[in-house]
Scaffold this active site. Structure first.
Site, PDB file in Angstrom:
ATOM      1  N   CYS A 330      42.998  26.851  75.252  1.00 37.49           N
ATOM      2  CA  CYS A 330      44.331  26.374  75.647  1.00 37.49           C
ATOM      3  C   CYS A 330      44.372  25.671  77.006  1.00 37.49           C
ATOM      4  O   CYS A 330      44.918  24.578  77.092  1.00 37.49           O
ATOM      5  CB  CYS A 330      45.367  27.496  75.615  1.00 37.49           C
ATOM      6  SG  CYS A 330      44.830  29.016  74.881  1.00 37.49           S
ATOM      7  N   ARG A 359      33.463  35.429  74.295  1.00 36.86           N
ATOM      8  CA  ARG A 359      34.157  36.573  74.875  1.00 36.86           C
ATOM      9  C   ARG A 359      33.188  37.738  74.899  1.00 36.86           C
ATOM     10  O   ARG A 359      32.509  37.997  73.901  1.00 36.86           O
ATOM     11  CB  ARG A 359      35.386  36.954  74.027  1.00 36.86           C
ATOM     12  CG  ARG A 359      36.418  35.852  73.989  1.00 36.86           C
ATOM     13  CD  ARG A 359      37.609  36.224  73.139  1.00 36.86           C
ATOM     14  NE  ARG A 359      38.481  35.052  73.001  1.00 36.86           N
ATOM     15  CZ  ARG A 359      39.588  35.014  72.264  1.00 36.86           C
ATOM     16  NH1 ARG A 359      39.961  36.092  71.610  1.00 36.86           N
ATOM     17  NH2 ARG A 359      40.316  33.926  72.191  1.00 36.86           N
ATOM     18  N   GLN A 377      36.901  28.872  67.121  1.00 34.98           N
ATOM     19  CA  GLN A 377      38.275  28.959  66.640  1.00 34.98           C
ATOM     20  C   GLN A 377      38.686  27.635  66.009  1.00 34.98           C
ATOM     21  O   GLN A 377      38.322  26.570  66.516  1.00 34.98           O
ATOM     22  CB  GLN A 377      39.232  29.210  67.812  1.00 34.98           C
ATOM     23  CG  GLN A 377      39.154  30.594  68.395  1.00 34.98           C
ATOM     24  CD  GLN A 377      40.172  30.755  69.506  1.00 34.98           C
ATOM     25  OE1 GLN A 377      40.371  29.858  70.315  1.00 34.98           O
ATOM     26  NE2 GLN A 377      40.828  31.909  69.544  1.00 34.98           N
ATOM     27  N   ASP A 379      41.299  26.011  66.448  1.00 27.41           N
ATOM     28  CA  ASP A 379      42.393  26.116  67.395  1.00 27.41           C
ATOM     29  C   ASP A 379      43.184  24.816  67.412  1.00 27.41           C
ATOM     30  O   ASP A 379      42.624  23.752  67.203  1.00 27.41           O
ATOM     31  CB  ASP A 379      41.781  26.354  68.790  1.00 27.41           C
ATOM     32  CG  ASP A 379      42.739  27.042  69.719  1.00 27.41           C
ATOM     33  OD1 ASP A 379      43.862  27.353  69.299  1.00 27.41           O
ATOM     34  OD2 ASP A 379      42.348  27.256  70.882  1.00 27.41           O
ATOM     35  N   HIS A 381      46.898  23.188  69.556  1.00 26.01           N
ATOM     36  CA  HIS A 381      48.089  23.435  70.360  1.00 26.01           C
ATOM     37  C   HIS A 381      49.080  22.327  70.101  1.00 26.01           C
ATOM     38  O   HIS A 381      48.730  21.153  70.147  1.00 26.01           O
ATOM     39  CB  HIS A 381      47.712  23.516  71.839  1.00 26.01           C
ATOM     40  CG  HIS A 381      46.813  24.687  72.105  1.00 26.01           C
ATOM     41  ND1 HIS A 381      45.442  24.572  72.099  1.00 26.01           N
ATOM     42  CD2 HIS A 381      47.091  25.993  72.307  1.00 26.01           C
ATOM     43  CE1 HIS A 381      44.916  25.775  72.307  1.00 26.01           C
ATOM     44  NE2 HIS A 381      45.883  26.654  72.426  1.00 26.01           N
ATOM     45  N   LYS A 461      54.105  36.283  68.907  1.00 20.71           N
ATOM     46  CA  LYS A 461      53.297  35.595  67.904  1.00 20.71           C
ATOM     47  C   LYS A 461      53.573  36.078  66.492  1.00 20.71           C
ATOM     48  O   LYS A 461      54.049  37.176  66.270  1.00 20.71           O
ATOM     49  CB  LYS A 461      51.808  35.753  68.230  1.00 20.71           C
ATOM     50  CG  LYS A 461      51.301  37.175  68.282  1.00 20.71           C
ATOM     51  CD  LYS A 461      49.826  37.177  68.714  1.00 20.71           C
ATOM     52  CE  LYS A 461      49.256  38.574  68.755  1.00 20.71           C
ATOM     53  NZ  LYS A 461      47.880  38.610  69.269  1.00 20.71           N
ATOM     54  N   HIS A 507      50.470  27.818  70.114  1.00 25.04           N
ATOM     55  CA  HIS A 507      49.042  28.051  69.834  1.00 25.04           C
ATOM     56  C   HIS A 507      48.972  28.433  68.362  1.00 25.04           C
ATOM     57  O   HIS A 507      49.721  29.299  67.940  1.00 25.04           O
ATOM     58  CB  HIS A 507      48.489  29.230  70.620  1.00 25.04           C
ATOM     59  CG  HIS A 507      48.729  29.194  72.090  1.00 25.04           C
ATOM     60  ND1 HIS A 507      47.715  29.088  72.996  1.00 25.04           N
ATOM     61  CD2 HIS A 507      49.867  29.282  72.826  1.00 25.04           C
ATOM     62  CE1 HIS A 507      48.208  29.117  74.224  1.00 25.04           C
ATOM     63  NE2 HIS A 507      49.505  29.241  74.154  1.00 25.04           N
TER      64      HIS A 507
END
Length: 632
Positions: A330, A359, A377, A379, A381, A461, A507
């Site tokens: 992000c 992570r 991910q 991912d 945005h 979320k 997200h």
RNA sequence: GCUGCCGUAGCUCAGUGGUAGAGCACCCCCUUGGUAAGGGGGAGGUCGUAAGUUCAAUCCUUACCGGCAGCACCA
């Protein structure tokens, strides 16, 4: 009664007496009763009118009671065999029961066998199970006196308006709300102790660690057997096992938590990536790529440094800079957004990245490729104006459900997670974010359940949970509303009013992570991937070496039609080759011998089928090309 | 990270205080066989790593690394 009839009794009656009044067979089969829907002991004395049902082994309420009784029988067995042990909690679970024990010496597998043996004896003794209601202080004193300190501690936690009830069977007395079976004999013998593991007192890692003994319990032997068989089936579809058998990937100790993708596994990965890339492009996402290593200052600004440094891999540099491997994309996406001054006319702006993230997960959390330290991910945005949250959420939900359908997941649940205790942003901002997201999910027409306090630190979320072929639930997709991070990192757009405004950032992910989603897909299909996903879609098997040249022609034609195809020209019998490539789950086997070579045909055998079909080569290629086409 | 269990050939596993074995896979030979395992031979292991105990350790002890189950964690 459940049949709608009414029964009248001259005075207070027990459940057992009601059952006996209906018939001797029912009296014998009765395990408990429900009073106005709530399960109660058979010995419960009713002095008022009520809706009553007799619970027998076949009732839906029976299993939980049986399992809870199994937990008590286990605790009784443990106290008999190992009197120094303290008992704590022992509830029923979805498939059985467990009991947490405090004891210095660990239980061994041999101990489990002894405990299980003793449980069967306790059932055979058929000890009456009786309920007693005690004065709170007296109960605490009692448990202290017999050395059950955990029980004594817990009594003080029970709300003052609740009665303190004890259940007694043989010499074993437990603090418990019930209900229970009338006697240990009613439990039957359809139970089995499964494993011993650690668990924290009251679920808190700061507390003492107890020994949790797990068991499974069922209404009868047949159900127990069925369950044990199911476990074996689940083991066969374990992605770690299939990953090895199908030569998809491996992990090794020098890279704990990272995946080595083998050619077949990487083909599967790329096939899924290409599919998702097409779906995102069609939904007007722009794909980007952002750096792996970013300076600490950015993570400080985004708030991650303060809250999640523990989970980040960091590197100290000589010039006093500290870099961190990105744990998420992000902040990087916001940097791209900030490179231009955006007009409100450009919103919503959807930036997608197959973002490689790291992570530092606790060692005990790692699990195959499902929970790893290096993952990707899917991912994206979405930068938008507050009034666009609803339409973007609706569009995303539609896309996500359609993608899940393409992977064979039809059953999807939605959970709504609201503000967590540790969070960024003012409460008013959270009110706004939660309100907007709720309105959006309702506009999408999706039912949802609440997941209180489980939101991200920057916003509420939605979590999308899919159910796989054997009924397990997996949380994969997510959509998170974020009013906080764009502000922290100074993202802005120029509104219709000519003023600077902070955009809302959504997200969102559909797979969650490629690694995890691939593992779920593998387990969902038990390795038998649908044709469009199979790493090798077709294999051409020769019967004799005379057909080698023709087999190569077949392979080339199929490959030219876009199929992933290999030949097997080995000097082995056709039986051997068919067996081998059935076990490696190749969807299509094309067998060619002298006959096919002469006639220009192939013998097509589909995975799982018994027969083969003789087809002209061109017809086969046309048909398979069509069948192998990915969705959308 | 915590508790327990585990770590032997590429894989699945057996085994012993006196430096190791099976099946499959692999290589070679024979076999060219029509839809779920043809036959024979061969090669392959500092028994997770490091210390310790012992005349002697793959086996016993300890620590570490990794795996498994559960717990805790999962931005």
């Amino acid at each position: 009664m459940p049949d709608g009839k009414q029964r009248h009794f001259p005075g207070p009656v027990t459940g057992a007496e009601i059952a006996a009044a209906i018939g001797p067979g029912l009296a014998k089969a009765a395990l408990a009763i429900t009073v106005d829907g709530a399960p109660r002991d058979l010995a419960t004395r009713l002095s008022r009118d009520a809706t009553v049902a007799i619970v027998t082994a076949t009732s839906p309420e029976a299993l939980e009671i049986i399992r809870h009784d199994a937990a008590h029988a286990m605790a009784e067995a443990v106290k008999e065999l190992y009197p120094e042990t303290q008992v704590t909690f022992g509830p029923a679970t979805d498939t059985g029961f467990y009991y947490d024990f405090a004891r210095d010496t660990p239980f061994t597998p041999e101990d489990l066998a002894r405990i299980e043996q003793r449980m069967h004896e306790i059932v055979d003794r058929n000890e009456p199970v009786t309920r007693e209601e005690w004065d709170r202080d007296r109960a605490a004193e009692f448990f202290n006196a017999i050395g059950e300190k955990y029980k004594a501690e817990w009594i003080h936690e029970i709300p003052k308006d609740e009665v303190i009830s004890l259940y007694r069977q043989g010499n074993f007395v437990d603090l418990c709300t019930g209900p229970h079976l009338p006697s240990t004999g009613k439990l039957g013998h359809a139970f089995k102790l499964m494993k011993v593991a650690g668990a924290y007192w009251r679920g808190d890692a700061r507390n003492a660690q107890l020994q949790r003994v797990y068991g499974t319990a069922w209404a009868n032997e047949k159900e127990l057997k069925h369950y044990l068989l199911q476990l074996e089936e689940a083991e066969k579809r374990d992605h770690r096992r299939l990953g090895k058998e199908l030569d998809l990937f491996h992990v090794q100790e020098e890279a704990a938590g990272s995946v080595f993708w083998h050619p077949y596994g990487w083909t599967l990965y790329r096939t899924m990536e290409a599919y998702l890339r097409r779906r995102l492009a069609a939904a007007n996402y722009a794909e980007i790529r952002t750096p792996q290593l970013l300076d600490r200052s950015l993570w400080i600004a985004s708030g991650h440094w303060e809250k999640f440094r523990e989970h980040m891999f960091t590197f100290a540099e000589s010039d006093e800079k500290t870099l961190a491997l990105k744990p998420m994309s992000c902040p990087g996406h916001i940097q791209i957004f900030k490179q231009h001054l955006h007009s409100y006319r450009e919103l919503p702006l959807r930036l997608a990245e197959f973002g490689s993230c790291h992570r530092n997960e606790p060692s005990g959390a790692l699990h195959g490729i499902m929970r790893v330290r290096a993952f990707t991910q899917d991912d994206a945005h979405i930068f938008c104006m507050p009034e666009q949250i609803t339409s973007e959420t609706v569009a995303f939900c539609r896309l996500l459900l359609s993608v899940y359908r393409d992977f064979g997941f039809e059953d999807v649940r939605v959970k709504f997670s609201d503000r967590p205790p540790v969070r960024a942003g003012a409460d008013a901002t959270w009110d706004r974010a939660e309100g907007a997201l709720k309105a959006a999910v309702e506009a999408a027409g999706l039912p949802y359940t609440m997941n209180p306090g489980e939101g991200a630190f920057y916003g509420p979320k939605l979590e999308f949970v899919l159910r796989d072929a054997i009924g397990r639930d997996w949380q994969c997709g997510t959509l998170q509303v974020d009013f906080v991070m764009p502000e922290l990192l100074d993202a802005a757009y120029i509104g219709e009013d000519g003023q600077r405004h902070t955009p809302v950032m959504l997200h969102r992910a559909i797979f969650g992570s490629f690694e995890r989603f691939i593992a779920i897909v593998i387990e969902h299909y038990a390795g038998k991937l649908p044709l469009w996903l199979a790493p090798v879609q077709a294999r051409v098997l020769t019967i004799t070496s005379e057909a080698d040249g023709y087999a190569e022609q077949v392979r080339e034609k199929l490959a030219a039609a876009g199929l992933r195809v290999e030949t097997d020209l080995r000097n082995e019998k056709i039986n051997y080759k068919v067996r081998e490539h059935s076990l490696d789950k190749t969807p299509l086997l094309l067998v060619v011998g002298k006959r096919e070579a002469d006639d220009g045909t192939v013998a097509l055998r589909v995975l799982g089928g018994k027969d083969q079909e003789i087809l002209a080569l061109d017809a086969a290629v046309a048909r398979l090309k069509d069948k192998a086409r990915p969705p959308a």
